[in-house]
Write an enzyme that holds these catalytic residues in place. Structure first.
Site, PDB file in Angstrom:
ATOM      1  N   ASP A 117     104.281  29.809  -0.050  1.00 22.36           N
ATOM      2  CA  ASP A 117     102.996  29.137  -0.183  1.00 22.36           C
ATOM      3  C   ASP A 117     101.873  30.028   0.338  1.00 22.36           C
ATOM      4  O   ASP A 117     102.072  30.878   1.206  1.00 22.36           O
ATOM      5  CB  ASP A 117     102.988  27.782   0.531  1.00 22.36           C
ATOM      6  CG  ASP A 117     103.264  27.887   2.023  1.00 22.36           C
ATOM      7  OD1 ASP A 117     104.142  28.681   2.413  1.00 22.36           O
ATOM      8  OD2 ASP A 117     102.605  27.169   2.800  1.00 22.36           O
ATOM      9  N   GLU A 169     104.289  26.577   5.096  1.00 23.54           N
ATOM     10  CA  GLU A 169     103.979  27.362   6.294  1.00 23.54           C
ATOM     11  C   GLU A 169     102.486  27.420   6.541  1.00 23.54           C
ATOM     12  O   GLU A 169     102.033  27.341   7.678  1.00 23.54           O
ATOM     13  CB  GLU A 169     104.532  28.784   6.156  1.00 23.54           C
ATOM     14  CG  GLU A 169     104.590  29.558   7.475  1.00 23.54           C
ATOM     15  CD  GLU A 169     103.305  30.267   7.855  1.00 23.54           C
ATOM     16  OE1 GLU A 169     103.199  30.715   9.012  1.00 23.54           O
ATOM     17  OE2 GLU A 169     102.388  30.396   7.000  1.00 23.54           O
TER      18      GLU A 169
END
Length: 365
Positions: free
Chosen positions: A67, A126
């Site tokens: 991500d 994250e």
């Protein structure tokens, strides 16, 4: 496809946190000889790729996230249409941290591992709350007695050139909110008011920038940093009813949440106040004599011809979760000069060296 081609394809996925946009499936297909476990929690997608080489021996893992933060405006090109120019690849996630992911995928595919098991732990959570990502995978692995012995998180750790920095720990983070109560009134009659700004003013110099510990060889001092302070109604003739203040402490293992609480309570003695503290991440340190630190140091020096600084600088990362589960962990990756920035880019030379560092680490572990 080769490592650079794989990275370019990975950068095309618009995997803005917490959406992986298909990137995890793409990675699983690249390592088809690894067992793939898609672990989803609260809608967050994670992937564990693991391969057993023999019954006895050590389990080495790599960790990373697919991500990225939103691209925002002002890019020279589409942030999710990678552009190769003058030795760099431009795209969101180029440094943070799809280059790291692509490097350890390439290394896992091509290296000759002599240990018992090699695993890759990937998440799409994250850059956001980071609650149901790496932590959830490690929890899943613990339940099945599959936790690795050692891990490398491929965050962009280097500052000026590839090889100049290895993270062997991270500071924790403690967030604080402080409310000082007063009594609102007319500014012309201060004797009838309790002005929280006036009451707190002598305390402010005891709070702002205060070091709760002296620091150590591995950690800088745990400093109180004020991030927000406000009170009043935005007018000149009414005293505030209360004063609100927010602060953060990036703490070493020498300072706990209780230490912060004790100090703030001491300096606020006599005030009418409320204090709220929250530990958002915990500090950790991997001993420099540990095998993962030594082997990573050797591989970095061998490939990059740099002597890395072993440090704990910067913010937090998913490495803290590995440490919490007893896994000895370090972080190493490309330079971080353009992370989260417009026109984020990665040096192709740095990326290729990172692939070689990870391959050398796997083969000589």
């Amino acid at each position: 496809m080769n490592a650079k081609e794989f990275l370019i394809e990975l950068l095309k996925f618009k995997s803005v946190t917490p959406n992986d946009d298909g990137a995890l499936n793409f990675i699983a297909m690249e390592l088809s000889d690894f067992e793939a476990f898609f672990i989803e929690k609260e809608g967050i997608k994670n992937l564990l790729l693991t391969k057993k080489f023999k019954d006895e021996g050590e389990h080495l893992a790599f960790g990373g996230h697919v991500d990225v933060v939103p691209a925002g405006e002002g890019w020279s090109n589409n942030a999710f249409a990678p552009v190769e120019k003058e030795g760099f690849i431009y795209a969101r996630g180029a440094q943070d941290m799809k280059s790291g992911v692509a490097a350890f995928v390439d290394a896992a595919k091509n290296a000759d591992f002599k240990g018992a098991r090699l695993s890759l732990i990937l998440t799409s959570d994250e850059e956001g709350e980071a609650i149901y990502g790496t932590k959830a995978v490690l929890e899943w692995m613990q339940e099945r007695d599959m936790l690795p012995d050692y891990a490398v998180v491929a965050e962009p750790t280097c500052v000026k050139k590839i090889g100049d920095s290895i993270k062997i720990g991270r500071r924790g983070s403690i967030n604080g909110k402080l409310l000082i109560r007063g009594k609102q009134g007319h500014v012309a009659y201060p004797e009838k008011c309790i002005n929280p700004v006036h009451d707190f003013a002598p305390v402010l110099k005891l709070l702002a920038g205060f070091d709760l510990d002296p620091g150590s060889a591995e950690f800088s001092p745990s400093k109180i940093v004020i991030t927000d302070i406000r009170g009043g109604m935005g007018v000149c003739n009414v005293t505030p009813n209360d004063l609100k203040l927010m602060f953060n402490v990036r703490n070493s293992p020498d300072t706990s949440l209780e230490d912060v609480k004790s100090y703030v309570e001491k300096i606020c003695h006599g005030l009418n106040y409320e204090l709220e503290l929250k530990q958002s991440s915990e500090a950790f340190l991997t001993n420099i004599d540990n095998k993962i630190v030594q082997k990573m140091n050797e591989s970095v020096q061998k490939i990059t011809h740099e002597v890395p600084e072993l440090n704990t600088k910067g913010g937090t990362s998913d490495a803290r979760y590995f440490a919490k589960y007893g896994v000895k962990v370090v972080e190493f990756g490309v330079c971080n000069d353009r992370i989260h920035a417009i026109d984020e880019r990665v040096s192709i030379e740095e990326f290729e060296k990172l692939c070689l560092v990870f391959k050398d680490l796997i083969e000589n572990f």
